[in-house]
Write an enzyme that holds these catalytic residues in place. Structure first.
Site, PDB file in Angstrom:
ATOM      1  N   HIS A 158       0.828  -1.223   0.000  1.00 20.27           N
ATOM      2  CA  HIS A 158       0.000   0.000   0.000  1.00 20.27           C
ATOM      3  C   HIS A 158       0.860   1.271   0.000  1.00 20.27           C
ATOM      4  CE1 HIS A 158      -3.336  -2.697   1.293  1.00 20.27           C
ATOM      5  NE2 HIS A 158      -2.392  -3.236   2.046  1.00 20.27           N
ATOM      6  N   SER A 279      16.043  21.167 -16.086  1.00 20.30           N
ATOM      7  CA  SER A 279      14.861  21.976 -16.372  1.00 20.30           C
ATOM      8  C   SER A 279      15.325  23.248 -17.076  1.00 20.30           C
ATOM      9  CB  SER A 279      14.174  22.315 -15.048  1.00 20.30           C
ATOM     10  OG  SER A 279      13.457  23.522 -15.164  1.00 20.30           O
ATOM     11  N   LYS A 285      17.118  21.519 -10.720  1.00 16.75           N
ATOM     12  CA  LYS A 285      16.438  20.243 -10.984  1.00 16.75           C
ATOM     13  C   LYS A 285      17.219  19.245 -11.802  1.00 16.75           C
ATOM     14  CE  LYS A 285      12.244  19.538 -11.039  1.00 16.75           C
ATOM     15  NZ  LYS A 285      10.936  19.342 -11.640  1.00 16.75           N
ATOM     16  N   GLU A 292      10.207   8.277 -16.949  1.00 17.17           N
ATOM     17  CA  GLU A 292       8.915   8.902 -17.231  1.00 17.17           C
ATOM     18  C   GLU A 292       8.465   8.609 -18.663  1.00 17.17           C
ATOM     19  OE1 GLU A 292       8.440  12.955 -14.778  1.00 17.17           O
ATOM     20  OE2 GLU A 292      10.299  12.844 -15.904  1.00 17.17           O
TER      21      GLU A 292
END
Ligand code: ARG
Length: 462
Positions: A158, A279, A285, A292
């Site tokens: 979970h 970025s 970043k 992804e």
């Protein structure tokens, strides 16, 4: 402007140019050209061998086809929309090259069995390449797991901390999934490896062809038994799309974990520069674009599977032009699976670094050893449910006192239950917690080492 007609004298008018474009598949089925040439060569050879055409004619056809292959490889063969599809394009060029004998190639054959043959030849090749890529991915996982048997990582259910596990055990779960993917493609290969050539348009042919010979020439295990089935079956493509979808389910789940692990919240890994991107606006970043993209590309392959199922469901026997729509999905699925496998293999081999210090802290900073306290009592004869309830209470009071289980004094333990002794501290240390789960297939180090050894043997066996 009207198009030149491609078919028989039955047609007086030419196709509307927009309809010609709509009808044509050459822009994408040109990808099948190598297989189309190979299939045609086998067909020509069979025609010669059976005496349907002379051996000399067969020879001319084969030489002409070989020349088209060279032209194609040199980038000189560029048929346009007027050729309609790769099959017509090849036949037309062949006739230009070898003269009227070129028109004999299509004896005892139809584009329907031809396109089925090409697609199967293509997919056989692709399956072999993808299986090799799966092997490369597995070997990276195996190497990584080998280095991290005793590295601990929180295990989750979970997405809540559950029990600590060996990092190798976690990685080997993906090895096992990949193993099933590899096996599955091997099974599917057997059903791709059947030859439709010679089924004709739908009913076979009046010529004394030898389908077993052409099947054998092309390295197929056997010809299709039924000519109608041969030209209209696309089960093999659906099965491939299904197997591809599962490969991507697995890669996408791993991607999701890598993305989580790289977040500041988890901080289990750092992304190396070779596989991360920055970025355009936030200079601090480092983004996990590779996983992804894999996660994102997964959707297109599921879409192709769904598309192909819907394409097939209402088709009456035998060939229908709808079937031309099978190719772009298949080509895109192949391209997507291959690029994702390649990217994930690189990502896992050099794109991530596990932060071992942080992982060691992570497994020591929670209550994921609570089950072990209950097991400790149960081993001393306390019924498990009773022990479980007791430990639940300990967790609650420790939480409010801002303590972990390892911080409780022996008096506190004894006050909870007289069965607790000093060995409780050893029993709940993360290494011991993991090591103790020595049941078959569990995360205990002994089991994990055993699993690695077995995986290596299985891997070597092919
Ligand atoms: N381009 C067609 C396809 O991809 C080849 C077969 C055409 N057959 C026909 N009867 N029109 O399916």
């Amino acid at each position: 402007m009207t198009e030149q007609k491609t078919w028989s004298q039955r047609f007086e008018g030419a196709l509307h140019p927009a309809i010609a474009r709509f009808n044509a598949s050459i822009s994408f089925d040109i990808q099948l050209i190598e297989y189309d040439l190979t299939g045609s060569m086998a067909h020509a050879k069979m025609l010669g061998k059976t005496g349907i055409i002379s051996l000399d004619e067969a020879d001319k056809l084969i030489k002409g086809l070989e020349q088209i292959r060279q032209e194609h490889r040199q980038g000189l063969f560029k048929p346009g929309i007027d050729a309609e599809d790769v099959h017509f394009a090849v036949e037309r060029r062949l006739t230009e090259l070898v003269g009227d004998v070129g028109k004999k190639l299509h004896t005892a054959r139809s584009r329907n069995d031809q396109v089925g043959t090409d697609t199967r030849l293509y997919l056989r090749d692709q399956i072999q390449q993808i299986r090799q890529q799966i092997r490369d991915f597995q070997s990276v996982l195996l190497e990584l797991a080998d280095r991290h048997v005793e590295t601990l990582i929180p295990g989750y259910t979970h997405l809540q901390r559950a029990q600590p596990i060996s990092l190798a055990h976690h990685l080997m779960a993906y090895f096992e999934m990949a193993q099933r993917d590899w096996d599955r493609l091997g099974e599917i290969y057997q059903r791709v490896d059947i030859c439709p050539l010679g089924a004709g348009a739908l009913a076979g042919t009046t010529f004394p062809i030898d389908r077993h010979f052409s099947a054998q020439e092309l390295g197929f295990s056997r010809p299709y038994n039924n000519s109608l089935d041969a030209v209209s079956d696309r089960d093999f493509a659906i099965e491939f799309l299904c197997a591809s979808s599962l490969i991507l389910v697995h890669l996408s789940r791993l991607s999701e974990e890598v993305i989580l692990w790289a977040s500041q919240e988890f901080s289990f890994i750092t992304l190396t520069d070779s596989c991360a991107t920055g970025s355009s606006i936030m200079p601090q970043k480092k983004n996990p674009d590779v996983p992804e993209l894999v996660r994102g590309k997964t959707g297109r392959v599921f879409g192709h599977l769904q598309g192909m199922l819907v394409l097939m469901k209402g088709l009456p026997l035998a060939y229908n032009k709808d079937l031309q729509e099978d190719k772009e999905s298949l080509f895109d699925a192949v391209k997507t699976v291959k690029s994702c496998l390649e990217a994930m293999t690189i990502l896992m081999s050099e794109g991530i670094q596990f932060r071992e210090q942080r992982l060691a802290e992570a497994v020591a900073e929670d209550f994921s050893n609570a089950t072990d306290v209950a097991d400790y009592l149960a081993a001393k004869g306390v019924p498990f449910r009773e022990a479980y309830n007791l430990v639940g209470k300990v967790v609650k009071t420790s939480l409010s006192a801002g303590k972990l289980l390892k911080d409780l004094t022996l008096e506190e333990w004894k006050a909870l239950h007289p069965a607790f002794e000093t060995d409780i501290y050893a029993a709940i240390a993360p290494k011991q917690v993991v090591s103790a789960r020595n049941s078959y297939g569990g995360t205990g180090f002994e089991q994990v080492r055993q699993a690695l050894t077995e995986a290596k043997i299985r891997f070597k066996q092919g």
